[in-house]
Design an enzyme around this catalytic site. Structure first.
Site, mmCIF file in Angstrom:
data_model
loop_
_atom_site.group_PDB
_atom_site.id
_atom_site.type_symbol
_atom_site.label_atom_id
_atom_site.label_comp_id
_atom_site.label_asym_id
_atom_site.label_seq_id
_atom_site.Cartn_x
_atom_site.Cartn_y
_atom_site.Cartn_z
ATOM 1 N N CYS A 40 -1.711 5.907 9.837
ATOM 2 C CA CYS A 40 -0.480 5.278 10.347
ATOM 3 C C CYS A 40 -0.799 3.957 11.021
ATOM 4 O O CYS A 40 -1.683 3.892 11.866
ATOM 5 C CB CYS A 40 0.189 6.149 11.413
ATOM 6 S SG CYS A 40 0.477 7.829 10.893
ATOM 7 N N GLU A 48 0.823 -1.201 0.000
ATOM 8 C CA GLU A 48 0.000 0.000 0.000
ATOM 9 C C GLU A 48 0.863 1.260 0.000
ATOM 10 O O GLU A 48 1.942 1.297 0.579
ATOM 11 C CB GLU A 48 -0.941 -0.012 1.211
ATOM 12 C CG GLU A 48 -1.954 -1.138 1.078
ATOM 13 C CD GLU A 48 -3.022 -1.147 2.148
ATOM 14 O OE1 GLU A 48 -4.138 -1.589 1.836
ATOM 15 O OE2 GLU A 48 -2.770 -0.724 3.284
ATOM 16 N N CYS A 98 5.843 -4.923 16.007
ATOM 17 C CA CYS A 98 5.396 -3.953 17.009
ATOM 18 C C CYS A 98 3.939 -4.278 17.355
ATOM 19 O O CYS A 98 3.116 -4.521 16.465
ATOM 20 C CB CYS A 98 5.507 -2.517 16.482
ATOM 21 S SG CYS A 98 7.205 -2.077 16.072
ATOM 22 N N CYS A 112 6.168 -6.751 7.470
ATOM 23 C CA CYS A 112 7.232 -6.225 8.326
ATOM 24 C C CYS A 112 7.644 -7.306 9.308
ATOM 25 O O CYS A 112 6.814 -8.091 9.753
ATOM 26 C CB CYS A 112 6.737 -4.991 9.088
ATOM 27 S SG CYS A 112 8.056 -4.123 9.963
ATOM 28 N N CYS A 144 0.761 -2.263 15.769
ATOM 29 C CA CYS A 144 0.775 -1.946 14.337
ATOM 30 C C CYS A 144 0.134 -3.069 13.532
ATOM 31 O O CYS A 144 0.445 -4.245 13.732
ATOM 32 C CB CYS A 144 2.213 -1.747 13.875
ATOM 33 S SG CYS A 144 2.329 -1.373 12.109
ATOM 34 N N CYS A 199 3.357 8.554 1.274
ATOM 35 C CA CYS A 199 3.851 7.621 2.279
ATOM 36 C C CYS A 199 4.151 6.302 1.557
ATOM 37 O O CYS A 199 3.257 5.664 0.997
ATOM 38 C CB CYS A 199 2.777 7.448 3.352
ATOM 39 S SG CYS A 199 3.238 6.291 4.644
HETATM 40 N N1 SAH Z 1 9.127 0.637 10.448
HETATM 41 C C1 SAH Z 1 9.307 2.077 10.382
HETATM 42 C C2 SAH Z 1 8.405 2.705 9.356
HETATM 43 C C3 SAH Z 1 6.927 2.673 9.699
HETATM 44 S S1 SAH Z 1 6.442 4.302 9.955
HETATM 45 C C4 SAH Z 1 9.134 2.665 11.761
HETATM 46 O O1 SAH Z 1 8.830 1.908 12.678
HETATM 47 O O2 SAH Z 1 9.376 3.842 11.960
HETATM 48 C C5 SAH Z 1 4.847 4.149 10.571
HETATM 49 C C6 SAH Z 1 4.674 4.900 11.889
HETATM 50 O O3 SAH Z 1 3.345 4.672 12.372
HETATM 51 C C7 SAH Z 1 5.624 4.375 12.944
HETATM 52 O O4 SAH Z 1 6.010 5.392 13.825
HETATM 53 C C8 SAH Z 1 4.720 3.390 13.640
HETATM 54 O O5 SAH Z 1 5.205 3.051 14.910
HETATM 55 C C9 SAH Z 1 3.408 4.133 13.678
HETATM 56 N N2 SAH Z 1 2.267 3.260 13.904
HETATM 57 C C10 SAH Z 1 2.206 1.925 13.732
HETATM 58 N N3 SAH Z 1 0.996 1.450 14.059
HETATM 59 C C11 SAH Z 1 0.264 2.511 14.447
HETATM 60 C C12 SAH Z 1 -1.091 2.662 14.863
HETATM 61 N N4 SAH Z 1 -1.916 1.618 14.937
HETATM 62 N N5 SAH Z 1 -1.513 3.901 15.150
HETATM 63 C C13 SAH Z 1 -0.693 4.967 15.033
HETATM 64 N N6 SAH Z 1 0.585 4.879 14.629
HETATM 65 C C14 SAH Z 1 1.060 3.657 14.347
#
Ligand code: SAH
Length: 351
Positions: free
Chosen positions: A328, A79, A103, A99, A106, A92
């Site tokens: 995000c 996406e 986390c 991934c 996410c 983006c």
């Molecule tokens: N792997 C990289 C790139 C992903 S960026 C990183 O971790 O930075 C995407 C951003 O959105 C990251 O800061 C991630 O932690 C955040 N994110 C992930 N899941 C989310 C959610 N459910 N709600 C809000 N932010 C989230």
């Protein structure tokens, strides 16, 4: 590309011509490249293809956010999201199919990991988005900024991501300034050190917690590279001072009752003391079966106020595109064989 043209007995400047045709003049076939001789065009069309990932789905949110689901040659899908704002348009971009980092908050993590994207698949996202946005009947939009914040951990796909970033910044391709291209990472330290040596780009770090106890729960990579080591690595990154490296953007997802208390804000303020910082608070975006909840607006304001009083620049990220799961942490794509996470993660373990 220059090396390629040299290797087939052509002049290196052919590379510049072809790159311009591909990325600026929207060529979709070699035949359109009229400043290249017919025999060379013939040769190229026999040895190369111009093909971007196919659009499987193109959704537009009520707030104007665009989300494309793109099919890759092997049947996986990723996406890409475009976020229009008054003064800019941000794309983006994804770096991996799924991934490996897992986390807990996410939704991409729950898809598992399949593979790294190639440089072509990463830059192909710009290629497709740019064309679609130029042709928008509601008015053309320009991609002025790129954030490597889509699916995947960009620093775990180092070489391909760096090559794609270089194209984004190349005046013969997308010509974006280094300030307008941001790489976001959970903190893969050895790769961050390499990045510092390799190129200039704006850096965002997914911190999400002010101490190891909480961060270990949210970002499992923290068990490998705990906060103090991460901060030391970030300080070293900043030490190579350039205009793009004058601060770090810290991403901090607001999870009710987990990391959003006054005490967490005070700890965070102390933790980042002395590091030129911007703090980006991200209201949690829910997805099915998640155990987390978004902090209330009052809580987010209070958290922000504590940081602002401590002297930080704090931006609360607006939630965009959540009605089409484009916000995000909501990107999922379609990951075919999800079982490769262990292998990829093992590679991180080896350092
Ligand atoms: N792997 C990289 C790139 C992903 S960026 C990183 O971790 O930075 C995407 C951003 O959105 C990251 O800061 C991630 O932690 C955040 N994110 C992930 N899941 C989310 C959610 N459910 N709600 C809000 N932010 C989230």
């Amino acid at each position: 590309m220059k090396a390629y043209f040299t290797s087939i007995g052509e002049k290196p400047f052919r590379a510049t011509q072809v790159i311009k045709w591909l990325h600026q003049m929207n060529a979709s076939s070699v035949d359109q490249m009229t400043n290249i001789s017919k025999p060379l065009r013939q040769f190229l069309s026999e040895h190369a293809v111009i093909r971007a990932p196919a659009i499987i789905m193109d959704q537009q949110s009520a707030d104007g956010t665009h989300k494309w689901l793109l099919r890759l040659d092997d049947g996986n899908a990723i996406e890409t999201v475009f976020i229009p704002e008054d003064d800019r348009g941000t794309l983006c971009v994804s770096s991996q199919v799924g991934c490996a980092l897992d986390c807990t908050f996410c939704s991409t993590a729950r898809q598992g990991f399949n593979r790294n994207l190639t440089t072509a698949e990463i830059i192909g996202q710009l290629w497709v988005a740019k064309r679609t946005l130029q042709a928008d009947p509601k008015g053309a939009r320009v991609i002025s900024n790129v954030v490597m914040m889509g699916m995947g951990e960009p620093l775990l796909n180092f070489d391909n991501v760096v090559d794609a970033l270089k194209l984004m910044m190349d005046d013969n391709a997308y010509g974006l300034s280094k300030r307008r291209v941001t790489l976001s990472t959970s903190g893969v330290l050895p790769a961050l050190e390499r990045l510092a040596e390799t190129m200039d780009v704006s850096l965002a770090v997914s911190l999400h917690a002010p101490n190891d106890e909480v961060r270990d729960q949210l970002v499992p990579l923290n068990r490998k590279y705990p906060i103090q080591e991460l901060l030391a690595g970030c300080r070293r990154f900043l030490a190579k001072k350039t205009t793009e490296r004058n601060h770090i953007t810290w991403e901090y997802v607001m999870l009710e009752g987990v990391n959003d208390q006054d005490e967490h804000a005070r700890q965070l303020a102390k933790l980042l003391q002395g590091i030129p910082s911007k703090i980006n608070l991200i209201p949690f975006n829910p997805f099915p079966e998640t155990r987390y909840k978004r902090s209330s607006n009052n809580r987010i304001h209070r958290f922000r106020d504590i940081l602002v009083e401590a002297g930080y620049t704090v931006i609360t990220r607006k939630t965009r595109g959540d009605d089409i799961d484009a916000a995000c942490g909501q990107l999922a794509g379609k990951v075919n064989d999800k079982s490769r996470r262990e292998i990829h993660f093992a590679r991180i373990e080896q350092g």
